[in-house]
Write a protein that holds these residues in place. Structure first.
Motif, mmCIF file in Angstrom:
data_model
loop_
_atom_site.group_PDB
_atom_site.id
_atom_site.type_symbol
_atom_site.label_atom_id
_atom_site.label_comp_id
_atom_site.label_asym_id
_atom_site.label_seq_id
_atom_site.Cartn_x
_atom_site.Cartn_y
_atom_site.Cartn_z
ATOM 1 N N LEU A 76 0.830 -1.200 0.000
ATOM 2 C CA LEU A 76 0.000 0.000 0.000
ATOM 3 C C LEU A 76 0.869 1.255 0.000
ATOM 4 C CD1 LEU A 76 -2.919 1.020 0.132
ATOM 5 C CD2 LEU A 76 -2.763 0.884 2.617
ATOM 6 N N GLU A 77 1.875 1.279 0.841
ATOM 7 C CA GLU A 77 2.756 2.444 0.927
ATOM 8 C C GLU A 77 3.609 2.609 -0.325
ATOM 9 O OE1 GLU A 77 4.754 1.819 4.658
ATOM 10 O OE2 GLU A 77 3.062 2.612 5.787
ATOM 11 N N SER A 78 3.900 1.520 -1.041
ATOM 12 C CA SER A 78 4.695 1.645 -2.263
ATOM 13 C C SER A 78 3.922 2.362 -3.369
ATOM 14 C CB SER A 78 5.180 0.271 -2.741
ATOM 15 O OG SER A 78 4.102 -0.487 -3.255
ATOM 16 N N LEU A 79 2.598 2.314 -3.314
ATOM 17 C CA LEU A 79 1.795 3.056 -4.300
ATOM 18 C C LEU A 79 1.928 4.556 -4.101
ATOM 19 C CD1 LEU A 79 -1.556 1.056 -4.362
ATOM 20 C CD2 LEU A 79 0.142 1.195 -6.187
ATOM 21 N N PHE A 80 2.090 4.971 -2.848
ATOM 22 C CA PHE A 80 2.182 6.382 -2.487
ATOM 23 C C PHE A 80 3.494 6.589 -1.730
ATOM 24 C CE2 PHE A 80 -2.260 5.239 -2.872
ATOM 25 C CZ PHE A 80 -2.740 6.225 -3.731
ATOM 26 N N PRO A 81 4.620 6.629 -2.465
ATOM 27 C CA PRO A 81 5.941 6.589 -1.839
ATOM 28 C C PRO A 81 6.330 7.840 -1.048
ATOM 29 C CG PRO A 81 6.156 6.929 -4.195
ATOM 30 C CD PRO A 81 4.711 6.659 -3.923
ATOM 31 N N ASP A 82 5.590 8.933 -1.199
ATOM 32 C CA ASP A 82 5.936 10.157 -0.490
ATOM 33 C C ASP A 82 4.993 10.377 0.685
ATOM 34 O OD1 ASP A 82 7.323 12.481 0.110
ATOM 35 O OD2 ASP A 82 6.166 13.699 -1.284
ATOM 36 N N GLY A 83 4.895 9.400 1.561
ATOM 37 C CA GLY A 83 4.069 9.565 2.744
ATOM 38 C C GLY A 83 3.016 8.508 2.929
ATOM 39 N N GLY A 84 2.962 7.509 2.061
ATOM 40 C CA GLY A 84 2.010 6.416 2.235
ATOM 41 C C GLY A 84 0.577 6.896 2.300
ATOM 42 N N CYS A 85 -0.078 6.541 3.368
ATOM 43 C CA CYS A 85 -1.488 6.861 3.533
ATOM 44 C C CYS A 85 -1.728 8.371 3.567
ATOM 45 C CB CYS A 85 -2.000 6.203 4.801
ATOM 46 S SG CYS A 85 -3.770 6.319 5.026
ATOM 47 N N LYS A 86 -0.806 9.123 4.139
ATOM 48 C CA LYS A 86 -0.984 10.579 4.190
ATOM 49 C C LYS A 86 -0.966 11.175 2.785
ATOM 50 C CE LYS A 86 0.426 11.207 8.866
ATOM 51 N NZ LYS A 86 0.935 12.096 9.857
ATOM 52 N N GLN A 87 -0.097 10.666 1.916
ATOM 53 C CA GLN A 87 -0.075 11.134 0.536
ATOM 54 C C GLN A 87 -1.378 10.725 -0.160
ATOM 55 O OE1 GLN A 87 2.859 9.430 -2.148
ATOM 56 N NE2 GLN A 87 2.954 11.338 -3.305
ATOM 57 N N ALA A 88 -1.833 9.521 0.090
ATOM 58 C CA ALA A 88 -3.088 9.058 -0.492
ATOM 59 C C ALA A 88 -4.246 9.943 -0.028
ATOM 60 C CB ALA A 88 -3.341 7.607 -0.118
ATOM 61 N N CYS A 89 -4.250 10.311 1.243
ATOM 62 C CA CYS A 89 -5.297 11.198 1.765
ATOM 63 C C CYS A 89 -5.269 12.559 1.073
ATOM 64 C CB CYS A 89 -5.133 11.397 3.275
ATOM 65 S SG CYS A 89 -5.621 9.977 4.276
#
Length: 113
Positions: free
Chosen positions: A87-100
């Motif tokens: 999951l975090e590899s999809l959004f490498p600049d902050g994981g869930c926070k970047q996704a949010c």
């Protein structure tokens, strides 16, 4: 609050750089926000973004990574069991926070991520 021209319209952001209003978000804005962060959104990204938005719209808080993995992990990692690392590899600049951020969720709700 800062107003910025993005995706062909004026959008307001808070001091932390998150959308000021959940309702200002649309797919074009998500694409523009992702591009600013160097991401090209794939079907897996969209699965996470749409799930975050739907969950937030119903519960008014973002889901934890565990909830995301249980609900849509099969869409994020089709051939192997999905983990928080996937999951975090999809959004490498902050994981869930970047996704949010890309999903248009307010900053203060992303502390659970």
């Amino acid at each position: 609050m800062t107003a910025v021209q993005i995706a062909g319209r004026e959008v307001h952001f808070n001091k932390q750089g998150h959308l000021a209003s959940f309702l200002d978000w649309d797919n074009d804005l998500a694409e523009a926000l992702a591009a600013e962060e160097g991401l090209e959104l794939t079907d897996c990204h969209w699965s996470v973004i749409n799930f975050l938005r739907e969950y937030y719209a119903f519960h008014e808080i973002p889901p934890s990574p565990k909830v995301v993995i249980r609900a849509i992990g099969h869409e994020v990692s089709r051939h192997t069991p999905c983990t928080r690392k996937n999951l975090e590899s999809l959004f490498p600049d902050g994981g869930c926070k970047q996704a949010c951020r890309i999903a248009g969720l307010p900053n203060y709700y992303c502390h659970a991520c």
